[in-house]
Design an enzyme around this catalytic site. Sequence first.
Site, mmCIF file in Angstrom:
data_model
loop_
_atom_site.group_PDB
_atom_site.id
_atom_site.type_symbol
_atom_site.label_atom_id
_atom_site.label_comp_id
_atom_site.label_asym_id
_atom_site.label_seq_id
_atom_site.Cartn_x
_atom_site.Cartn_y
_atom_site.Cartn_z
ATOM 1 N N ASP A 185 -0.176 8.594 1.267
ATOM 2 C CA ASP A 185 -0.261 9.001 2.280
ATOM 3 C C ASP A 185 -1.757 8.003 3.259
ATOM 4 O O ASP A 185 -2.852 8.345 2.899
ATOM 5 C CB ASP A 185 -0.936 10.997 3.080
ATOM 6 C CG ASP A 185 0.767 11.301 2.417
ATOM 7 O OD1 ASP A 185 1.694 10.355 3.139
ATOM 8 O OD2 ASP A 185 1.136 12.320 2.250
ATOM 9 N N ASP A 205 -3.181 5.528 -3.268
ATOM 10 C CA ASP A 205 -2.954 6.142 -2.808
ATOM 11 C C ASP A 205 -1.166 6.729 -2.037
ATOM 12 O O ASP A 205 -0.528 4.980 -1.548
ATOM 13 C CB ASP A 205 -4.166 6.889 -1.394
ATOM 14 C CG ASP A 205 -4.232 7.791 -0.524
ATOM 15 O OD1 ASP A 205 -3.698 8.909 -1.158
ATOM 16 O OD2 ASP A 205 -3.746 7.418 0.355
#
Length: 229
Positions: free
Chosen positions: A11, A9
Site C-alpha cells: 500500500d 511494501d
Amino acid sequence: MSYKYLLFDLDHTLLDFDKAEEVALSELLIECKVTDVQAYKDYYKPMNQAMWKDLELKLVTKKELVNTRFAKLFDHFGKTVDGIYMAERYQAHLQNQGQTYAGAAELLATLKEKGYLIYAATNGITKIQTGRMRNSEIEAFFEKVFISEASGSQKPDKVFYDWIGQQIPHFAPSDCLMIGDSLSADIQGGNNAGIDTVWYNPHHIENGSKAQPTYVVSNYQELLEILSN
C-alpha cells in the site's frame, strides 16, 4: 551493492490504497444508507491512519483496530453499529479493489527480467491483501506475499523480518533490499533487521524520524537506476 531479494511494501508503494479505500468506503456507506457519505469519509480516513500508527507503536492490537474503527466512526455521528459486522462488510468491499499505481506492473516486469526475486512484506489484513492482489495486475510477479497477520508480528519488528527470512531459500539480510513508503514501518523495519532500504518518497517529505534509508527515490525510474547498477 548487489541484491538478490526485493521486499516490496504494497500500500502506497505499488497498490493505490487511496483509490481502493475511496471505492470500498463509498460502497459500504451507501449500503448502510448513510446520507452524507463524504462527511463520514472525511472523519474516518485520518482516524484510521492514526489507529494504524498506534498499531506500529503497539498501542492497539490488529484485532482491536479492525473490530472497533467502524463503531467509532458511526458513534461520532451518533449511531450505534456492530463494529465486527461492519468490519466484515468493509473487508468484503475492499478485497475486490486491486488498483495499482501507473507503472507498477512495468517496474516489476523489468525487475523480474533482471533476475530479481520479488516478495511483498505488508502489514495489511490477510483476507483483504490476498483479495486485492488477486484483483490486481501485479500478483504474478511475486514469489510470495508475506502478510503480518500470518506471522503474529508486523513491520517494523525484527521478528517479522526474521519470519520472512526463514521462508526464503538461502536468505541473507545483506542480499535483500526493503522498498516502501513508510519511514516508521518499512525503513525502520529494515534498520531493525539489518536490511538495506529504499524510501519511496514521491511527495518529497522531510525525514524527521530516526529511521535512516539507504536510498531515497521519488519515482520508479530512480529505483530502476539503483537496481541497474
